[in-house]
Design a protein around this motif. Structure first.
Motif, mmCIF file in Angstrom:
data_model
loop_
_atom_site.group_PDB
_atom_site.id
_atom_site.type_symbol
_atom_site.label_atom_id
_atom_site.label_comp_id
_atom_site.label_asym_id
_atom_site.label_seq_id
_atom_site.Cartn_x
_atom_site.Cartn_y
_atom_site.Cartn_z
ATOM 1 N N ASN A 60 0.753 -1.408 0.211
ATOM 2 C CA ASN A 60 -0.076 0.185 -0.052
ATOM 3 C C ASN A 60 0.345 0.691 -0.022
ATOM 4 O OD1 ASN A 60 -2.774 -0.302 0.487
ATOM 5 N ND2 ASN A 60 -2.169 -2.115 1.627
ATOM 6 N N GLN A 61 1.930 0.795 -0.019
ATOM 7 C CA GLN A 61 2.864 2.390 0.162
ATOM 8 C C GLN A 61 3.248 2.363 -1.134
ATOM 9 O OE1 GLN A 61 6.421 1.310 2.816
ATOM 10 N NE2 GLN A 61 5.479 2.084 5.453
ATOM 11 N N ALA A 62 3.347 1.825 -2.435
ATOM 12 C CA ALA A 62 4.043 1.999 -3.175
ATOM 13 C C ALA A 62 2.545 2.057 -4.385
ATOM 14 C CB ALA A 62 4.343 0.608 -4.015
ATOM 15 N N HIS A 63 0.542 0.901 -4.024
ATOM 16 C CA HIS A 63 0.045 1.217 -4.530
ATOM 17 C C HIS A 63 -1.271 1.207 -3.454
ATOM 18 C CE1 HIS A 63 -3.262 1.527 -7.858
ATOM 19 N NE2 HIS A 63 -2.080 2.186 -8.298
ATOM 20 N N PRO A 64 -2.309 1.780 -3.200
ATOM 21 C CA PRO A 64 -3.655 1.372 -3.273
ATOM 22 C C PRO A 64 -3.577 -0.148 -3.127
ATOM 23 C CG PRO A 64 -3.773 3.723 -4.112
ATOM 24 C CD PRO A 64 -2.827 3.228 -4.190
ATOM 25 N N THR A 65 -3.961 -1.184 -2.166
ATOM 26 C CA THR A 65 -3.593 -2.342 -2.073
ATOM 27 C C THR A 65 -4.784 -3.027 -1.884
ATOM 28 O OG1 THR A 65 -1.220 -2.493 -3.373
ATOM 29 C CG2 THR A 65 -3.148 -4.985 -2.899
ATOM 30 N N ILE A 66 -5.643 -4.206 -2.124
ATOM 31 C CA ILE A 66 -6.504 -5.319 -1.662
ATOM 32 C C ILE A 66 -6.187 -6.673 -1.931
ATOM 33 C CG2 ILE A 66 -8.152 -3.068 -1.702
ATOM 34 C CD1 ILE A 66 -9.632 -5.608 -3.655
ATOM 35 N N ALA A 67 -6.480 -6.966 -0.590
ATOM 36 C CA ALA A 67 -6.041 -8.707 -1.221
ATOM 37 C C ALA A 67 -6.936 -9.431 -1.234
ATOM 38 C CB ALA A 67 -4.622 -8.775 0.316
ATOM 39 N N ILE A 68 -7.095 -10.336 -2.139
ATOM 40 C CA ILE A 68 -7.706 -12.042 -1.839
ATOM 41 C C ILE A 68 -7.676 -13.074 -1.591
ATOM 42 C CG2 ILE A 68 -9.910 -12.507 -2.832
ATOM 43 C CD1 ILE A 68 -10.588 -9.612 -4.301
ATOM 44 N N LEU A 69 -8.232 -13.665 -0.309
ATOM 45 C CA LEU A 69 -7.695 -14.576 0.294
ATOM 46 C C LEU A 69 -9.042 -15.845 0.152
ATOM 47 C CD1 LEU A 69 -6.243 -14.366 3.063
ATOM 48 C CD2 LEU A 69 -5.312 -14.942 1.196
ATOM 49 N N PRO A 70 -9.073 -16.125 -1.374
ATOM 50 C CA PRO A 70 -10.288 -17.607 -1.751
ATOM 51 C C PRO A 70 -10.447 -18.835 -0.831
ATOM 52 C CG PRO A 70 -9.222 -17.193 -3.445
ATOM 53 C CD PRO A 70 -8.329 -16.639 -3.287
ATOM 54 N N THR A 71 -10.588 -19.061 -0.033
ATOM 55 C CA THR A 71 -10.325 -19.785 1.182
ATOM 56 C C THR A 71 -11.817 -20.587 2.325
ATOM 57 O OG1 THR A 71 -9.665 -21.298 2.534
ATOM 58 C CG2 THR A 71 -9.446 -18.331 2.838
ATOM 59 N N SER A 72 -11.732 -21.271 2.319
ATOM 60 C CA SER A 72 -13.295 -22.064 3.133
ATOM 61 C C SER A 72 -13.115 -21.428 4.546
ATOM 62 C CB SER A 72 -13.580 -23.376 2.496
ATOM 63 O OG SER A 72 -12.442 -23.769 3.033
ATOM 64 N N ARG A 73 -11.873 -21.274 4.790
ATOM 65 C CA ARG A 73 -11.170 -21.772 5.998
ATOM 66 C C ARG A 73 -11.754 -19.837 6.605
ATOM 67 N NH1 ARG A 73 -6.576 -23.710 4.453
ATOM 68 N NH2 ARG A 73 -5.545 -21.331 4.022
ATOM 69 N N PRO A 74 -11.930 -19.094 7.699
ATOM 70 C CA PRO A 74 -12.534 -18.189 8.789
ATOM 71 C C PRO A 74 -11.399 -17.180 8.557
ATOM 72 C CG PRO A 74 -11.970 -20.036 10.014
ATOM 73 C CD PRO A 74 -12.007 -20.677 8.725
ATOM 74 N N ALA A 75 -12.337 -15.629 8.197
ATOM 75 C CA ALA A 75 -11.381 -14.643 8.568
ATOM 76 C C ALA A 75 -10.620 -14.663 9.719
ATOM 77 C CB ALA A 75 -11.876 -13.325 7.155
ATOM 78 N N LYS A 76 -9.575 -13.342 9.975
ATOM 79 C CA LYS A 76 -9.369 -13.646 10.836
ATOM 80 C C LYS A 76 -9.100 -12.311 11.261
ATOM 81 C CE LYS A 76 -5.234 -16.526 10.273
ATOM 82 N NZ LYS A 76 -3.740 -16.512 9.451
ATOM 83 N N GLU A 77 -8.665 -12.046 12.664
ATOM 84 C CA GLU A 77 -9.407 -10.359 13.064
ATOM 85 C C GLU A 77 -8.408 -9.425 12.477
ATOM 86 O OE1 GLU A 77 -11.768 -9.623 14.859
ATOM 87 O OE2 GLU A 77 -12.514 -11.003 15.312
ATOM 88 N N TRP A 78 -7.078 -9.756 12.036
ATOM 89 C CA TRP A 78 -6.600 -8.376 11.576
ATOM 90 C C TRP A 78 -6.715 -8.458 10.125
ATOM 91 C CZ3 TRP A 78 -3.729 -8.516 7.353
ATOM 92 C CH2 TRP A 78 -3.205 -10.085 6.932
ATOM 93 N N HIS A 79 -7.729 -9.187 9.065
ATOM 94 C CA HIS A 79 -7.647 -9.113 7.791
ATOM 95 C C HIS A 79 -9.016 -7.817 7.498
ATOM 96 C CE1 HIS A 79 -7.268 -13.129 6.855
ATOM 97 N NE2 HIS A 79 -5.972 -13.305 7.503
ATOM 98 N N LYS A 80 -9.648 -7.193 8.395
ATOM 99 C CA LYS A 80 -10.663 -6.018 7.946
ATOM 100 C C LYS A 80 -10.135 -4.966 7.870
ATOM 101 C CE LYS A 80 -14.480 -8.430 10.649
ATOM 102 N NZ LYS A 80 -15.613 -8.465 10.982
ATOM 103 N N ASN A 81 -8.672 -4.304 9.274
ATOM 104 C CA ASN A 81 -7.958 -3.421 9.096
ATOM 105 C C ASN A 81 -7.029 -3.537 8.139
ATOM 106 O OD1 ASN A 81 -9.899 -3.329 11.870
ATOM 107 N ND2 ASN A 81 -7.781 -4.133 12.867
ATOM 108 N N TYR A 82 -6.994 -4.104 7.918
ATOM 109 C CA TYR A 82 -6.079 -4.467 6.441
ATOM 110 C C TYR A 82 -6.526 -4.903 5.006
ATOM 111 C CZ TYR A 82 -2.405 -4.367 9.364
ATOM 112 O OH TYR A 82 -0.648 -3.518 10.430
ATOM 113 N N ASP A 83 -7.869 -4.687 4.843
ATOM 114 C CA ASP A 83 -8.426 -4.580 3.502
ATOM 115 C C ASP A 83 -8.231 -5.503 2.899
ATOM 116 O OD1 ASP A 83 -10.487 -3.695 1.707
ATOM 117 O OD2 ASP A 83 -9.316 -1.822 1.304
#
Length: 434
Positions: free
Chosen positions: A245-268
């Motif tokens: 994100n310092q280089a360019h606005p970036t989002i990440a996508i994890l295509p998985t059936s495992r549950p999301a982690k708490e920190w995921h929301k804060n880092y897009d």
């Protein structure tokens, strides 16, 4: 995932730690995910049966010798010997598992009945609408039960793909990073490349692997080629998200059936339930149509095993009661096998050491208990014994080259017990300890 040893057979699926289970003699690889290849390295020296695509990846990634990789065509029955003499054979058919490139299910048919091992798979109705599964009774089903939980709701792949496209459309000015395994989700990435008219950026190592799969030309190594890129799933972390994100606005996508982690929301970081394993509802449909006589979950979980019991039909002849043919027992012991031990006194010592470690389940029972055995069975046993004496099974330098009779050894004090090996190859004192 530690692999499967199929009871009362020499068959092993995705199981490579043979120092623990020496009776495994025929090795099958369902696909190339790392949890199914644990213990498999370039030093492996036994034949491996797999699909043609998996064979290519296996040699490329783990440098297993090509001479040991036996690629089998899908949807065709292949005859494989279950002993050194070809007295017992089985038929194995590979079926597309709809999981990742090269992934297959194995349908085994032999003296043990009919066994289906799904490996990892994503069920599709077409699997049961065509041969060989459209009209086959399955005695034992080894099932990928990864998502077998009533509380786990999963969308179809098409629905999950739509969710991913919507997320990307909501961030038109952002770069998009996908966290994936080394193998899998390739079709998803090709579809996204076409939808957003973007090249998919991957590492040079990943590109080499993708070239083996002969996919559409949408992948490219090096930065700046497109706004969508692929990294290892473990590389999607806080540190890298800050860096990207310092280089360019970036989002990440994890295509998985495992549950999301708490920190995921804060880092897009967006977790989308795109799964290559069957959903609970899909597994229910699969089991209700297939109606297996017995069920064995591949992923061991007590609650899941309780739920699966409701889907098994009564088994007329349980697998544990099936008698292993004598020649197959010799094959499972591996004693006297030239490809394993070679020749000479050193080979003899290895044979003796292996004999001490053979599980009790492969030792013959007393002759008195088998007095009613058919002439065919006795003839088959005599055939094995004579072949051993002639050198077909035994290759130690001081083996007696004369036909052997079955029965107790004279003056050994152990009536009813006998060895199917020449006395001078494996001393009786070692056999009687088993």
């Amino acid at each position: 995932m530690s692999g499967t040893l199929i009871a009362n057979t020499p068959i092993a699926v995705d199981f490579w730690r043979i120092q623990k289970k020496r009776h495994a003699r025929l090795f099958f690889l369902s696909h190339m995910h790392s949890d199914h290849t644990a213990g498999l390295t370039s030093t492996w020296r036994h034949r491996i049966y797999c699909s043609p695509v998996t064979g290519k990846i296996l040699h490329h990634q783990l440098q297993v010798k090509k001479s040991l990789i036996c690629s089998l065509e899908l949807a065709v029955g292949h005859k494989i010997d279950l002993d050194e003499l070809g007295l017992q054979t089985m038929t194995v058919t590979l079926i597309d598992a709809n999981h990742c490139p090269g992934s297959v299910m194995f349908l085994f048919e032999g003296y043990f009945g009919t066994i289906l091992h799904t490996g990892d798979f994503r069920y599709h109705p077409s699997m049961l609408q065509h041969p060989p599964l459209n009209n086959t009774r399955i005695d034992v089903l080894y099932l990928d039960n990864t998502n077998f939980s009533p509380n786990k709701k999963l969308p179809s792949r098409e629905e999950a793909t739509k969710q991913i496209k919507d997320i990307i459309k909501e961030h038109p000015e952002h770069d998009v990073v996908f966290g994936l395994y080394k193998i899998g989700k390739e079709k998803l990435m090709v579809e996204l490349a076409k939808e957003f008219k973007s090249r998919i950026v991957v590492s040079p190592q990943k590109l080499e692997l993708l070239n083996l799969l002969e996919l559409e030309d949408v992948f490219e190594a090096g930065g700046g080629a497109g706004r969508i890129s692929v990294v290892q799933e473990s590389d999607v972390n806080r540190l890298n998200m800050n860096h990207w994100n310092q280089a360019h606005p970036t989002i990440a996508i994890l295509p998985t059936s495992r549950p999301a982690k708490e920190w995921h929301k804060n880092y897009d970081v967006h977790v989308v339930p795109y799964s290559d394993h069957s959903s609970y509802q899909e597994l229910q449909e699969f089991l209700n149509i297939l109606k297996p006589c017995s069920l064995e979950p591949i992923v061991k979980h007590q609650m899941c095993e309780v739920l699966l019991k409701d889907y098994a039909q009564p088994l007329k002849k349980p697998l544990l009661e099936i008698k292993v043919p004598p020649s197959v027992q010799v094959f499972m012991m591996g004693l006297g096998c030239p490809e394993r031990y070679g020749q000479g006194k050193a080979a003899k010592r290895q044979v003796v050491q292996a004999a001490r470690q053979i599980p009790k389940g492969v030792v013959f029972e007393a002759l008195e208990e088998h007095a009613h055995a058919s002439k065919d069975l006795r003839g088959e046993l005599q055939s094995v014994l004579n072949s051993c004496a002639a050198g077909s099974l035994c290759h130690t330098e001081d083996c007696t080259n004369r036909p052997l009779s079955y029965g107790p050894k004279k003056n050994d004090g152990k009536k009813g017990r006998y060895s199917i090996l020449p006395r001078k190859c494996v001393p009786w004192r070692h056999i009687k300890k088993l």
